[in-house]
Write an enzyme that holds these catalytic residues in place. Structure first.
Site, PDB file in Angstrom:
ATOM      1  N   ARG A 110       8.643 -76.777 -44.309  1.00  0.00           N
ATOM      2  CA  ARG A 110       8.719 -77.956 -45.153  1.00  0.00           C
ATOM      3  C   ARG A 110       9.975 -78.789 -44.902  1.00  0.00           C
ATOM      4  O   ARG A 110      10.026 -79.958 -45.290  1.00  0.00           O
ATOM      5  CB  ARG A 110       8.623 -77.570 -46.637  1.00  0.00           C
ATOM      6  CG  ARG A 110       7.217 -77.240 -47.105  1.00  0.00           C
ATOM      7  CD  ARG A 110       6.249 -78.415 -46.943  1.00  0.00           C
ATOM      8  NE  ARG A 110       6.785 -79.636 -47.520  1.00  0.00           N
ATOM      9  CZ  ARG A 110       6.791 -79.907 -48.821  1.00  0.00           C
ATOM     10  NH1 ARG A 110       6.253 -79.062 -49.659  1.00  0.00           N
ATOM     11  NH2 ARG A 110       7.313 -81.020 -49.280  1.00  0.00           N
TER      12      ARG A 110
ATOM     13  N   ASP B  12      -4.943 -78.488 -50.920  1.00  0.00           N
ATOM     14  CA  ASP B  12      -4.646 -78.930 -52.272  1.00  0.00           C
ATOM     15  C   ASP B  12      -5.923 -79.386 -52.967  1.00  0.00           C
ATOM     16  O   ASP B  12      -6.839 -79.902 -52.320  1.00  0.00           O
ATOM     17  CB  ASP B  12      -3.623 -80.074 -52.243  1.00  0.00           C
ATOM     18  CG  ASP B  12      -3.047 -80.323 -53.627  1.00  0.00           C
ATOM     19  OD1 ASP B  12      -2.273 -79.474 -54.102  1.00  0.00           O
ATOM     20  OD2 ASP B  12      -3.411 -81.341 -54.249  1.00  0.00           O
TER      21      ASP B  12
ATOM     22  N   ARG C 200       5.379 -71.813 -51.311  1.00  0.00           N
ATOM     23  CA  ARG C 200       6.825 -71.943 -51.448  1.00  0.00           C
ATOM     24  C   ARG C 200       7.602 -70.641 -51.622  1.00  0.00           C
ATOM     25  O   ARG C 200       8.814 -70.632 -51.451  1.00  0.00           O
ATOM     26  CB  ARG C 200       7.145 -72.870 -52.633  1.00  0.00           C
ATOM     27  CG  ARG C 200       6.775 -74.307 -52.367  1.00  0.00           C
ATOM     28  CD  ARG C 200       6.874 -75.113 -53.632  1.00  0.00           C
ATOM     29  NE  ARG C 200       5.904 -74.638 -54.625  1.00  0.00           N
ATOM     30  CZ  ARG C 200       5.844 -75.082 -55.877  1.00  0.00           C
ATOM     31  NH1 ARG C 200       6.698 -75.992 -56.287  1.00  0.00           N
ATOM     32  NH2 ARG C 200       4.939 -74.617 -56.703  1.00  0.00           N
TER      33      ARG C 200
ATOM     34  N   ARG D   4      -1.618 -69.030 -54.523  1.00  0.00           N
ATOM     35  CA  ARG D   4      -0.396 -69.628 -53.942  1.00  0.00           C
ATOM     36  C   ARG D   4       0.383 -68.657 -53.051  1.00  0.00           C
ATOM     37  O   ARG D   4       1.605 -68.802 -52.904  1.00  0.00           O
ATOM     38  CB  ARG D   4       0.529 -70.177 -55.036  1.00  0.00           C
ATOM     39  CG  ARG D   4      -0.042 -71.396 -55.748  1.00  0.00           C
ATOM     40  CD  ARG D   4       1.055 -72.105 -56.533  1.00  0.00           C
ATOM     41  NE  ARG D   4       0.514 -73.164 -57.371  1.00  0.00           N
ATOM     42  CZ  ARG D   4       0.293 -74.419 -56.963  1.00  0.00           C
ATOM     43  NH1 ARG D   4       0.591 -74.763 -55.743  1.00  0.00           N
ATOM     44  NH2 ARG D   4      -0.213 -75.315 -57.787  1.00  0.00           N
TER      45      ARG D   4
ATOM     46  N   TYR E  80      -6.223 -85.021 -62.533  1.00  0.00           N
ATOM     47  CA  TYR E  80      -5.250 -85.564 -61.585  1.00  0.00           C
ATOM     48  C   TYR E  80      -5.485 -87.042 -61.285  1.00  0.00           C
ATOM     49  O   TYR E  80      -4.698 -87.661 -60.577  1.00  0.00           O
ATOM     50  CB  TYR E  80      -5.231 -84.744 -60.293  1.00  0.00           C
ATOM     51  CG  TYR E  80      -4.677 -83.350 -60.525  1.00  0.00           C
ATOM     52  CD1 TYR E  80      -3.330 -83.170 -60.797  1.00  0.00           C
ATOM     53  CD2 TYR E  80      -5.497 -82.236 -60.519  1.00  0.00           C
ATOM     54  CE1 TYR E  80      -2.814 -81.906 -61.036  1.00  0.00           C
ATOM     55  CE2 TYR E  80      -4.991 -80.965 -60.750  1.00  0.00           C
ATOM     56  CZ  TYR E  80      -3.646 -80.808 -61.009  1.00  0.00           C
ATOM     57  OH  TYR E  80      -3.138 -79.565 -61.254  1.00  0.00           O
TER      58      TYR E  80
END
Lengths: 343, 343
Positions: free
Chosen positions: B36, B72, B27, B23, B147
């Site tokens: 974003r 993703d 973010r 990651r 998921y």
């Protein structure tokens, strides 16, 4: 009085293995879901009559050997002056948001016999009405404080680990506040009639052994030691992989509750055969249907090997979609297994 | 070209330990948070130019030795004809809700070279622009399929375990579909220029060793074997306690990525010294500030002991609140440690 559970927790010989389920008084019961159509979760928790009624609801579906109090780990937050909201899929959230774990100053000292009497009253009602032990509970300091953090669970737990590493003195103040108040609350539950207290360290499994030893073990030990001195029988439940289990056991507890990832015999050896053990069927086995659940339960019983001190349970709480008929079948398997072992 | 990462993965001697972060392109970067404000996550993921730019963004903050693709795990769902929505704090959700995992019939076979060319194009752009290896990735069948389930993560994972237990044939169809398509997609990423592929089994740690062996290991093995036959260097990342690590390693991977709960030396012994290892600082150590993070990084490096085949990383993805300056300090510590070991 059915005291199988209490005798097993004291590692006395029993006719058959006692059985109860974490979250047995909750969303998997149709009668509970009916209650929730009319009432909010926290309203039910705060009303002794409702809490006692829901605690005993499982008996309408299956014959468990103990009643675990219908309450929430976050209940003591309000007694300490915090506002709490329960969010679906997230759990208890403190409002307004906790502005950094440093502000332990927001916590007000409280007497659980006054501020949490509704919990104690529910226990008294249950003792008047049922011939079964009532299990009270509190969170372990680590797991309880994770609910002070904001965000999804994984994030909350990372924030709390970071805080414990960065601010050991502030963490000491926060954890010590809770050790004393949780011990007081747990002892009050015992004095109100609870037969045993379970200490939930439900998220301890995210800790590496070193961080657990340095920053969590001292506080869980202090809590469990206060309870031992008061003569309160305890179950110390933690999520834990095999290497963490001896540390969880070291903190204390007459019995140690273990999750499903370590086979029960391996877990029992890790915590020591001088302790009772509770567990440890995967909650997913209940979702997988009667045949798989009963097969899984027999594996757990085989691994316990009839040794005194085993309390049958899941490795975590019942999933809301669990079918009461499957739970009944698992209980029947545990009961029959006990009879055949005694014959 | 900086090939430290690729040489370490092949367990060749290196001048210093290579370092990247799961990651790292996300973010925790202020420039990403700016992006974003204007664009949705999935819009950025689907646009090769945006995905390539964001993949390389970390280089504006700190000198990593590899670029992990900004993508993703759920990206292949849409190629298989499913609609996907990303929910904050929950992750990817399939719409309309998956009506039971039995309906693998809803999945359409696809050619990743056509349906997922936007991913391959991002890799091609990165290779043109940067002298660093690009790490592509896919989910392992278990983690990817979690998921497809609905609800909070813990519930999704319980539902998937129950399904694997209850319906082994249906699970076989579902998992086999993904083994073939994920292998195809991973090989296509390699052919487009990715230096290695990481297989994310991020939630494998919820499995007991028996269930992992019976229902997960065969499919992860099949996926990793197809990649090995195609000559693709692989890192098999799983969340795993010590007892599960040998099984994760058995499934394959030139390197095994391990989480923070098992000390690196213990983990390496469990997976075998004939494999590279990636990890394993607790992401919470980054949140705990520079001093704690650097101290934690040194512990990890000490445990690796300068043995060839260590790639420094966290034990899980960077937390969104991670401070780029702390990440820089950790990278500096890893770089300096390598130089002193070589002197």
């Amino acid at each position: 009085m059915n005291d199988l559970f209490l005798r097993a927790l004291a590692r006395q010989p029993v006719e058959r293995t006692p059985v109860w389920f974490m979250r047995q008084a909750g969303r998997c019961l149709p009668a509970y879901r009916e209650e929730r159509k009319e009432h909010g979760f926290l309203d039910l928790v705060r009303n002794p009559e409702s809490a006692a009624r829901i605690t005993a609801l499982p008996l309408e579906y299956f014959p468990v050997d103990a009643l675990v109090l219908f309450q929430d780990l976050s209940t003591p937050f309000e007694a300490a002056g915090l506002d709490v909201e329960l969010r679906p899929g997230v759990g208890p959230v403190v409002l307004p948001p906790w502005s950094g774990l440093e502000d332990a100053a927001r916590l007000e000292a409280f007497d659980p016999r006054q501020r949490l009497d509704f919990v104690l009253e529910a226990i008294r009602l249950l003792r008047q009405r049922h011939e079964l032990p009532v299990i009270g509970f509190v969170g372990a300091p680590f797991t309880l404080c994770s609910y002070l953090c904001d965000g999804p669970r994984e994030s909350r737990l990372a924030q709390l680990r970071a805080f414990m590493i960065r601010r050991p003195e502030a963490w000491d103040r926060l954890a010590s506040f809770w050790v004393d108040h949780l011990a007081d609350f747990a002892i009050a539950q015992y004095e109100a009639g609870a037969g045993a207290i379970q200490i939930f360290d439900s998220w301890s499994g995210v800790l590496d052994p070193e961080l657990y030893s340095e920053r969590v073990l001292p506080y869980s030990t202090a809590l469990l030691t206060q309870l031992a001195h008061a003569g309160v029988p305890t179950i110390h439940f933690g999520s834990a992989y095999q290497d963490l289990l001896p540390l969880i056991a070291k903190a204390g507890g007459d019995g140690v509750g273990v999750d499903w990832r370590t086979p029960l015999d391996v877990a029992w050896e890790a915590i020591g055969f001088d302790r009772a053990i509770q567990g440890n069927l995967d909650p997913a086995a209940i979702l997988a249907g009667e045949e798989a659940a009963v097969r899984g339960a027999r594996v757990v019983l085989d691994r316990a090997g009839g040794r005194p001190g085993h309390i049958f349970n899941l490795g975590h709480g019942l999933h809301p979609d669990s079918d009461p008929d499957v739970i009944s079948a698992v209980i029947a398997a545990v009961r029959n297994s006990g009879l055949s072992a005694a014959s």
